[in-house]
Every structure is written in C-alpha cells, then in structure tokens.
Design a protein around this motif. Structure first.
Motif, PDB file in Angstrom:
ATOM      1  N   PHE A 275       1.999  10.397  -3.989  1.00 43.63           N
ATOM      2  CA  PHE A 275       0.775   9.744  -3.536  1.00 43.63           C
ATOM      3  C   PHE A 275       1.021   8.266  -3.240  1.00 43.63           C
ATOM      4  CE2 PHE A 275      -3.008   7.219  -4.621  1.00 43.63           C
ATOM      5  CZ  PHE A 275      -3.859   7.671  -3.628  1.00 43.63           C
ATOM      6  N   ALA A 276       1.668   7.567  -4.172  1.00 42.77           N
ATOM      7  CA  ALA A 276       1.855   6.124  -4.017  1.00 42.77           C
ATOM      8  C   ALA A 276       2.751   5.811  -2.820  1.00 42.77           C
ATOM      9  CB  ALA A 276       2.434   5.528  -5.294  1.00 42.77           C
ATOM     10  N   GLN A 277       3.840   6.576  -2.652  1.00 45.61           N
ATOM     11  CA  GLN A 277       4.775   6.251  -1.586  1.00 45.61           C
ATOM     12  C   GLN A 277       4.233   6.665  -0.207  1.00 45.61           C
ATOM     13  OE1 GLN A 277       8.997   6.388  -2.010  1.00 45.61           O
ATOM     14  NE2 GLN A 277       8.869   7.034  -4.140  1.00 45.61           N
ATOM     15  N   SER A 278       3.689   7.872  -0.111  1.00 44.48           N
ATOM     16  CA  SER A 278       3.195   8.295   1.203  1.00 44.48           C
ATOM     17  C   SER A 278       2.013   7.438   1.636  1.00 44.48           C
ATOM     18  CB  SER A 278       2.800   9.777   1.176  1.00 44.48           C
ATOM     19  OG  SER A 278       1.775  10.010   0.225  1.00 44.48           O
ATOM     20  N   THR A 279       1.071   7.173   0.720  1.00 41.65           N
ATOM     21  CA  THR A 279      -0.062   6.320   1.040  1.00 41.65           C
ATOM     22  C   THR A 279       0.399   4.894   1.323  1.00 41.65           C
ATOM     23  OG1 THR A 279      -1.483   7.673  -0.386  1.00 41.65           O
ATOM     24  CG2 THR A 279      -2.316   5.500   0.258  1.00 41.65           C
ATOM     25  N   GLY A 280       1.338   4.413   0.515  1.00 46.94           N
ATOM     26  CA  GLY A 280       1.834   3.053   0.694  1.00 46.94           C
ATOM     27  C   GLY A 280       2.515   2.847   2.030  1.00 46.94           C
ATOM     28  N   TYR A 281       3.364   3.787   2.442  1.00 43.50           N
ATOM     29  CA  TYR A 281       4.026   3.643   3.737  1.00 43.50           C
ATOM     30  C   TYR A 281       3.024   3.675   4.880  1.00 43.50           C
ATOM     31  CZ  TYR A 281       8.874   3.806   2.112  1.00 43.50           C
ATOM     32  OH  TYR A 281      10.078   3.501   1.537  1.00 43.50           O
ATOM     33  N   LEU A 282       1.994   4.501   4.753  1.00 40.55           N
ATOM     34  CA  LEU A 282       0.968   4.517   5.795  1.00 40.55           C
ATOM     35  C   LEU A 282       0.223   3.180   5.850  1.00 40.55           C
ATOM     36  CD1 LEU A 282      -0.496   8.120   5.350  1.00 40.55           C
ATOM     37  CD2 LEU A 282       0.904   7.277   7.243  1.00 40.55           C
ATOM     38  N   LEU A 283      -0.053   2.595   4.678  1.00 40.98           N
ATOM     39  CA  LEU A 283      -0.735   1.302   4.637  1.00 40.98           C
ATOM     40  C   LEU A 283       0.118   0.185   5.232  1.00 40.98           C
ATOM     41  CD1 LEU A 283      -2.348   1.395   1.065  1.00 40.98           C
ATOM     42  CD2 LEU A 283      -3.544   1.571   3.251  1.00 40.98           C
ATOM     43  N   SER A 284       1.441   0.357   5.203  1.00 44.27           N
ATOM     44  CA  SER A 284       2.329  -0.716   5.656  1.00 44.27           C
ATOM     45  C   SER A 284       2.508  -0.750   7.168  1.00 44.27           C
ATOM     46  CB  SER A 284       3.709  -0.560   4.984  1.00 44.27           C
ATOM     47  OG  SER A 284       4.416   0.554   5.518  1.00 44.27           O
ATOM     48  N   ILE A 285       2.036   0.263   7.865  1.00 42.54           N
ATOM     49  CA  ILE A 285       2.279   0.338   9.312  1.00 42.54           C
ATOM     50  C   ILE A 285       1.620  -0.808  10.090  1.00 42.54           C
ATOM     51  CG2 ILE A 285       1.865   1.731  11.378  1.00 42.54           C
ATOM     52  CD1 ILE A 285       2.222   4.222   9.604  1.00 42.54           C
ATOM     53  N   PRO A 286       0.366  -1.187   9.817  1.00 39.41           N
ATOM     54  CA  PRO A 286      -0.262  -2.209  10.671  1.00 39.41           C
ATOM     55  C   PRO A 286       0.351  -3.603  10.544  1.00 39.41           C
ATOM     56  CG  PRO A 286      -1.922  -0.930   9.480  1.00 39.41           C
ATOM     57  CD  PRO A 286      -0.599  -0.618   8.869  1.00 39.41           C
ATOM     58  N   GLY A 287       0.933  -3.959   9.399  1.00 37.96           N
ATOM     59  CA  GLY A 287       1.407  -5.318   9.162  1.00 37.96           C
ATOM     60  C   GLY A 287       2.379  -5.837  10.211  1.00 37.96           C
ATOM     61  N   PRO A 288       3.514  -5.156  10.428  1.00 42.71           N
ATOM     62  CA  PRO A 288       4.444  -5.644  11.453  1.00 42.71           C
ATOM     63  C   PRO A 288       3.832  -5.665  12.853  1.00 42.71           C
ATOM     64  CG  PRO A 288       5.526  -4.088   9.980  1.00 42.71           C
ATOM     65  CD  PRO A 288       4.069  -4.041   9.650  1.00 42.71           C
ATOM     66  N   LEU A 289       2.944  -4.709  13.137  1.00 45.50           N
ATOM     67  CA  LEU A 289       2.261  -4.720  14.432  1.00 45.50           C
ATOM     68  C   LEU A 289       1.426  -5.982  14.609  1.00 45.50           C
ATOM     69  CD1 LEU A 289       0.923  -1.078  14.909  1.00 45.50           C
ATOM     70  CD2 LEU A 289       2.279  -2.359  16.550  1.00 45.50           C
ATOM     71  N   LEU A 290       0.679  -6.331  13.575  1.00 47.10           N
ATOM     72  CA  LEU A 290      -0.187  -7.505  13.649  1.00 47.10           C
ATOM     73  C   LEU A 290       0.628  -8.775  13.770  1.00 47.10           C
ATOM     74  CD1 LEU A 290      -3.048  -8.509  13.654  1.00 47.10           C
ATOM     75  CD2 LEU A 290      -3.054  -8.455  11.151  1.00 47.10           C
ATOM     76  N   VAL A 291       1.761  -8.838  13.053  1.00 42.51           N
ATOM     77  CA  VAL A 291       2.635 -10.009  13.164  1.00 42.51           C
ATOM     78  C   VAL A 291       3.138 -10.163  14.596  1.00 42.51           C
ATOM     79  CG1 VAL A 291       4.909 -10.915  12.510  1.00 42.51           C
ATOM     80  CG2 VAL A 291       3.323 -10.134  10.751  1.00 42.51           C
TER      81      VAL A 291
END
Length: 434
Positions: free
Chosen positions: A377-393
C-alpha cells in the motif's frame, strides 16, 4: 515453516528430500553461489543508470529532440509511474514463470530500451523506449529482494547490503562518468546514453542459470502484498486485508512520506544537473556533483536502518533528514554554483529518506503478512503520489525561465514530508488502528 524445513538435517535418507514449493533454496556449490552473487550484483548495478545517465545529458537531448521543459518534466515522472504500474505485475508474473526468469526478461527489456532510446528521432519514441527500460527496472525492484532471500536464506543481511550498495554505485557511477565517457568516445548524447545498453547486456548473459528455474517458489511471499485478501483474516494470517489498511492513519502517513521522498529523489535525479549547469557549472562537474548526491546512499543505507530500529520513534531522524534537505534547497536558491559541493552533499543526505521509509514500513506492523500488505500500500500509493512533482517542476522551469519557483516548490514539499514522517514514525502498528 519453510526455513525450519530447510534447516532440518536429513541424516536418515540417502538422498536429499525434494524441496517443498515456496521454500528457500540454498545456492548450492561454491561456484554456483559465486555465479548467483555475480548475477545479482550485475542486475542491481543496472537498476539505476537508465535514470541517472540522462540527467547530465538532458540539455543536449532536449535540444536535439525539440523537447519542451514540460515534456522533460514528464520524462522525469515516467520512472515512478512505471515502478507503480509494472511493479504490481511482478509477483503475478513470478508465480507463472519464476522470479529468475522474470528478472532476466526485465534485464532484457532494460537492454532493449537503452539500445533503442538513442536511435529514435522524436520525443514520443524516446519516452516509449525509456518506459520499456523502466518496466524492466520495475520488476527487478520488486523481485531482486525475493531472489536474495530465496537463494541465500543463510546470508540475507550481507547479500541485501551488497545488492543495495551495487544499486547505489550503479546510479552514482552513471551520473559521474556519462559525460566524460561521451567526450572520450567522441560522440554526442546518443552515444553517451546508448553505451549503458552494453552493461545491461552483460548482466543478461549472467542470468540463464537462474532463468531456467520456473517454480516461482518465492513469488507467493510477495503475492499477498499485491492482491486484496479474499476473506477475513485467520489465526495463521492475523494481518488485516489490504482493503482495510486504508483505514489506518499510519498507513496513509507512510504512503505520503514515501511518495514525497520519492518526489524529491526523482526531481533530483531528473533536474539537479540542469540546475548546476544553468548556474554556470560545466557538464562534467555537474555530473560529478550529481554522483556525490547519489553515492551518499551507499553508507547511509547501512547506518540509518540500524539506528532507526533502536529508536522507539523515528520522528527525530525524519526531522534531521528534512533539515538537510531544506538547507540544500536554500543553498541552491542563494548560491547554486558557489557552494555546489555542499548543496550536493546536503541533498544526498536528505534523499536517504528512502531506506528510512523502508525501515519504518517494517516496524509499523506486527506480523509478516501485515508488513507485506503495508509495504504494498505505502509503496504503490507513494509512487503514484510522486508522479506530479517532476512534471510540475518542469512546467515551472519552462514558464518562469529560471529555478527560483521550482526550488521553492521542492523546499515547500519538504514540510509535508516532515509532517507525514512524524506521524508515520510514531511507536504504533497499523493493527492497532484497524
């Protein structure tokens, strides 16, 4: 239990009894053990260069392919997306084909993606080739620890440490030598990226012995993490079903902490060399600075888990690592070139929140099954949450024409990371909350 069965002496039988499916199998003769160690190390070394070799040459690749800053941000978001999506399929594939065969196929995908990526002429094809390589990395991320436990049940700790060190060194080495190697070979960015396919091909050649085993014995161990439970927990499996773990505040805190530290890591891997180059640092030096950031994970990956395990709460470590990150971002904002080596070091320490997150996952559940479900749960949810960050940068960099806003975003994200880590680090288990 499988480990007990493995340890039971077989003094009455003239031949060894057949190994029960799912039981760890020792690596066998010394030569076979050496071959397996070599194969595992070579595979681990190839799990990061796809990402870290691109950062130092991103400017040249963008210019040649006509890639905008926003699309470049998409490129830095592809790794966590692939890890979240393809990693979910790894245990199911391993049950069907065997974990060794799936890792071997993953290495072949890495080789193909790295070989094709420099040959393409458009951004879409470049992204597709990168995604192919990253899919291979995703299954390796999930199944390599499974193979370590399966083939070296008596040396899980040392082999895990060696595998982790090889992974970090592979990432740091690619960051450091890609630009000098490109210059030495007299080619452009395409040669510098394509040469890493050779290393991946060498790793593929070392895996036929492992790939022949199709029993998939270790796969069931990973399987429950990625499939919802079909019924209520029993006495032999007291951990809550995956569908219920979403009711745990600790599980959500861990997922957010994991996702934000992954966001910081992939922003660093995708953009930090560009930050230094835009500040006037040469491309080879920017690659070395990036390597310093990456290589910090080698020693700290050994130190942090042991230290965290001795503490009743891991909150203080979360705060310390977050403070290092805030100091590094402040330095990048105020004097990116003048203090470049210091900022690279500070951000390298901060990015070691990854082993801390893994350690907390292991400490926040009472049972092995609970740890597996919490990890999924933590890793799959966490990786999904991390997707927008580099895009926004990438979008902020493209539209602002500088790094002030992107760096402010990076520093701002460190604050909720610290907050989530403080909640996740409390001395409690998810079973207490369900």
């Amino acid at each position: 239990m499988a480990d007990q069965e493995l340890a039971t002496p077989d003094t009455d039988a003239p031949r060894a009894q057949p190994r029960r499916a799912g039981a760890p199998e020792p690596a066998g003769s010394p030569w076979r053990r050496r071959l397996l160690v070599l194969a595992l190390v070579l595979a681990a070394v190839n799990l990061r260069p796809t990402v870290t070799s691109l950062g130092p040459l991103l400017e040249e690749a963008r210019a040649d392919l006509g890639m905008s800053g926003t699309v470049a941000g998409l490129l830095t978001s592809v790794p966590p997306a692939c890890f979240a999506l393809f990693g979910l399929a790894a245990p199911r594939l391993a049950r069907r084909w065997g974990p060794g065969a799936v890792v071997c196929a993953g290495l072949a995908a890495i080789t193909a993606g790295l070989a094709v990526r420099p040959l393409v002429g458009g951004t879409a094809a470049f992204l597709a080739a990168s995604a192919l390589a990253l899919a291979g990395i995703a299954v390796g991320n999930v199944l390599m620890p499974v193979l370590v436990k399966r083939w070296f049940p008596d040396r899980v700790g040392p082999m895990t440490g060696g595998y982790s060190m090889a992974l970090s060194l592979g990432g740091a080495g690619a960051a450091a030598v890609t630009v000098p190697m490109t210059d030495a070979l007299g080619g452009g960015w395409r040669v510098g990226l394509g040469v890493w396919a050779v290393l991946a091909a060498v790793a593929v050649l070392s895996w036929p012995v492992i790939a022949r085993d199709r029993t998939g014995g270790a796969a069931p161990e990973a399987g429950p993490a990625l499939a919802p439970a079909t019924g209520p927990a029993t006495g032999s499996d007291p951990a809550p079903a995956r569908t219920r773990i979403t009711k745990s505040p600790t599980a959500w805190a861990l997922a957010v902490f994991f996702g934000l530290q992954a966001t910081a890591a992939y922003i660093t891997m995708g953009w930090m060399p560009q930050v230094f180059r835009d500040a006037g640092v040469s491309a080879p030096t920017a690659g070395l600075l990036f390597a310093v950031t990456m290589v910090m994970g080698v020693p700290l990956a050994f130190v942090l888990p042991s230290l965290a395990a001795r503490l009743s709460s891991q909150g203080p470590l979360v705060v310390v690592l977050g403070a290092f990150g805030l100091a590094g971002y402040a330095g990048l904002w105020l004097a990116p070139a003048q203090g470049a080596w210091v900022w690279a070091l500070l951000l390298g320490v901060s990015n070691c929140s990854f082993p801390l997150a893994l350690t907390m996952i292991g400490m926040r559940a009472r049972t092995a099954a609970g740890v597996v479900r919490l990890s999924a749960f933590a890793q799959s949810t966490g990786y999904l949450l991390s997707i927008p960050g580099p895009l926004l940068v990438g979008a902020l960099y493209q539209h602002s024409g500088g790094w002030d806003l992107p760096i402010a975003l990076m520093a701002g994200l460190m604050l909720p990371q610290i907050a989530a880590g403080l909640v996740a680090g409390r001395n409690r288990t998810v079973e207490d909350e369900l």
